[in-house]
Scaffold this active site. Structure first.
Site, PDB file in Angstrom:
ATOM      1  CG  HIS A 105      42.488  41.339  28.993  1.00  0.00           C
ATOM      2  ND1 HIS A 105      41.986  42.601  29.049  1.00  0.00           N
ATOM      3  CD2 HIS A 105      43.032  41.107  30.218  1.00  0.00           C
ATOM      4  CE1 HIS A 105      42.215  43.117  30.254  1.00  0.00           C
ATOM      5  NE2 HIS A 105      42.857  42.227  30.972  1.00  0.00           N
ATOM      6  NE  ARG A 140      57.458  38.511  34.062  1.00  0.00           N
ATOM      7  CZ  ARG A 140      58.366  39.332  33.543  1.00  0.00           C
ATOM      8  NH1 ARG A 140      58.144  40.620  33.505  1.00  0.00           N
ATOM      9  NH2 ARG A 140      59.488  38.846  33.045  1.00  0.00           N
ATOM     10  N   GLY A 154      39.919  32.634  44.824  1.00  0.00           N
ATOM     11  CA  GLY A 154      41.007  33.600  44.976  1.00  0.00           C
ATOM     12  C   GLY A 154      40.494  34.801  45.754  1.00  0.00           C
TER      13      GLY A 154
HETATM   14  N1  APR Z   1      43.118  28.336  44.668  1.00  0.00           N
HETATM   15  C1  APR Z   1      42.553  29.437  45.224  1.00  0.00           C
HETATM   16  N2  APR Z   1      43.183  30.617  45.332  1.00  0.00           N
HETATM   17  C2  APR Z   1      44.438  30.689  44.883  1.00  0.00           C
HETATM   18  C3  APR Z   1      45.110  29.580  44.301  1.00  0.00           C
HETATM   19  C4  APR Z   1      44.380  28.364  44.197  1.00  0.00           C
HETATM   20  N3  APR Z   1      44.936  27.271  43.658  1.00  0.00           N
HETATM   21  N4  APR Z   1      46.352  29.972  43.954  1.00  0.00           N
HETATM   22  C5  APR Z   1      46.469  31.264  44.280  1.00  0.00           C
HETATM   23  N5  APR Z   1      45.323  31.718  44.853  1.00  0.00           N
HETATM   24  C6  APR Z   1      45.027  33.033  45.394  1.00  0.00           C
HETATM   25  C7  APR Z   1      46.228  33.707  46.037  1.00  0.00           C
HETATM   26  O1  APR Z   1      46.512  33.147  47.325  1.00  0.00           O
HETATM   27  C8  APR Z   1      45.787  35.166  46.089  1.00  0.00           C
HETATM   28  O2  APR Z   1      45.229  35.521  47.341  1.00  0.00           O
HETATM   29  O3  APR Z   1      44.623  33.957  44.392  1.00  0.00           O
HETATM   30  C9  APR Z   1      44.736  35.258  44.980  1.00  0.00           C
HETATM   31  C10 APR Z   1      45.073  36.279  43.916  1.00  0.00           C
HETATM   32  O4  APR Z   1      44.989  37.513  44.508  1.00  0.00           O
HETATM   33  P1  APR Z   1      45.983  38.741  44.178  1.00  0.00           P
HETATM   34  O5  APR Z   1      47.375  38.237  44.073  1.00  0.00           O
HETATM   35  O6  APR Z   1      45.669  39.845  45.132  1.00  0.00           O
HETATM   36  O7  APR Z   1      45.564  39.152  42.693  1.00  0.00           O
HETATM   37  P2  APR Z   1      44.323  40.080  42.236  1.00  0.00           P
HETATM   38  O8  APR Z   1      44.776  41.488  42.148  1.00  0.00           O
HETATM   39  O9  APR Z   1      43.132  39.748  43.041  1.00  0.00           O
HETATM   40  O10 APR Z   1      44.157  39.564  40.753  1.00  0.00           O
HETATM   41  C11 APR Z   1      43.761  38.224  40.490  1.00  0.00           C
HETATM   42  O11 APR Z   1      43.068  38.680  38.239  1.00  0.00           O
HETATM   43  O12 APR Z   1      43.252  40.631  36.951  1.00  0.00           O
HETATM   44  C12 APR Z   1      43.799  39.396  37.262  1.00  0.00           C
HETATM   45  O13 APR Z   1      46.127  39.766  36.826  1.00  0.00           O
HETATM   46  C13 APR Z   1      45.189  39.534  37.831  1.00  0.00           C
HETATM   47  O14 APR Z   1      45.642  37.205  37.545  1.00  0.00           O
HETATM   48  C14 APR Z   1      45.345  38.190  38.492  1.00  0.00           C
HETATM   49  C15 APR Z   1      43.946  37.907  39.027  1.00  0.00           C
END
Ligand code: APR
Length: 318
Positions: A182, A84, A9
């Site tokens: 959490h 969300r 991610g």
């Molecule tokens: N494989 C790899 N990456 C993925 C997949 C997957 N199957 N599905 C989604 N992603 C990526 C998205 O494309 C996105 O770029 O995960 C990333 C999540 O990044 P953000 O939406 O910017 O979220 P972020 O603020 O980094 O938080 C990530 O951590 O604290 C928690 O609540 C937060 O669940 C969230 C996570």
């Protein structure tokens, strides 16, 4: 120096992680996976790599849409998920719908780790934290010392920060820990909160402490509201690296981690935030804390919330 850290991610937290790992010279190789088109992870890595001559670090950064890039990683940090957000028709997905989406993503993450980094330490940050780390464990079945969630370092950091501000002392003087799930049921442990080794009540009155503990429980949401879009990302990223460093440098440092318990704190088979010694084997020991009657009650309440989430995960067939 660590040979390879993989980040799943590449959004806000993933990007902050890659940047921070590079500037700290924490690993020789960093891999980033993100499914976002056209080639989001590659773009993130290229951006940071092009800054590396300026911050003066030789590090191999590789971003990709495919999980093979994480091959042989010593550590995998999971941040993959969807937040969300409002649908085009103006409605929001329900909590259950969002959980189902994120569990589906988690199953993909687990498959990637299983195939390409089966000997790694796994630290999961994605929310809902308790559910995601539990699902990862169910899919991976790694030894329980090698898979954990990051929540407590961040929640305790928030608690420490608020206490330091109120007491008007350095953040370095404050020791504090938050236990349990959490979410809004997390339990800031006042009886273990110290300033310069002294009881926190010597510096902060009870009313202010109660307000700080309430704020700690909802601190994630406070940042979400202020940002308008997205959630906290710098503090979660550096909190996960605190755990990576404790393990990689065999510090045997006591930090709060979301760990699979086997009878400790009266809990079995659930991932719960507790203090643990982190060293070269990962979670080397869970550290007990003597809680007051009120703290015990709040802890049980938090465990009940974690149990409910775990039951939802158990129900999810994928
Ligand atoms: N494989 C790899 N990456 C993925 C997949 C997957 N199957 N599905 C989604 N992603 C990526 C998205 O494309 C996105 O770029 O995960 C990333 C999540 O990044 P953000 O939406 O910017 O979220 P972020 O603020 O980094 O938080 C990530 O951590 O604290 C928690 O609540 C937060 O669940 C969230 C996570």
């Amino acid at each position: 120096m660590i040979n390879k850290i993989a980040i799943i991610g590449g959004g806000n937290i993933g990007g902050a992680l890659v940047h921070e790992i590079a500037t700290r010279r924490l690993a020789r190789n960093v891999a980033l996976v993100d499914v976002k088109p056209p080639d989001f992870a590659k773009g993130k890595c290229l951006d940071i790599a092009e800054g590396s001559p300026t911050f003066g670090v030789d590090v191999n950064l590789e971003g990709s849409k495919t999980y093979s890039v994480i091959k042989g990683a010593d550590f995998v940090i999971n941040t993959a998920g969807v937040p969300r957000t409002m649908r085009p028709d103006g409605t929001f997905p329900s909590r259950e719908e969002l959980l189902a989406t994120n569990l589906k993503i988690t199953d993909m993450v687990a498959a990637g780790i299983k195939k390409y980094a089966p000997n790694s330490f796994v630290i999961s940050i994605a929310n809902p934290l308790d559910a995601i780390v539990y699902r990862l464990y169910k899919k991976l079945r790694f030894r329980k010392n090698k898979i954990m969630g990051m929540a407590g370092v961040l929640d305790s950091g928030r608690y420490k920060y608020f206490v330091a501000k109120e007491a008007k002392v350095s953040v370095e003087n404050v020791e504090a820990v938050v236990l349990g799930g959490h979410g809004d049921t997390m339990v800031p442990i006042r009886s273990a909160c110290r300033i310069y080794g002294l009881p926190v009540e010597q510096f902060v009155d009870k009313k202010a402490l109660a307000a700080i503990e309430k704020r700690t429980r909802t601190a994630g949401g406070e940042v979400v509201k202020l940002l308008g879009s997205g959630s906290a990302f710098v503090s979660p990223a550096i909190s996960a690296l605190e755990m990576v460093e404790a393990i990689a440098y065999d510090k045997r440092k006591i930090v709060p981690v979301c760990a699979l318990l086997n009878g400790e704190y009266g809990v079995k088979g659930l991932f719960v935030g507790v203090p643990a010694i982190l060293g070269k084997k990962g979670i080397e020991q869970i550290v007990p804390i003597k809680l007051t009657a009120a703290e015990k009650k709040s802890f049980r309440n938090s465990i009940n919330a974690v149990k409910k989430t775990a039951a939802e995960v158990d129900k999810y067939k994928g």
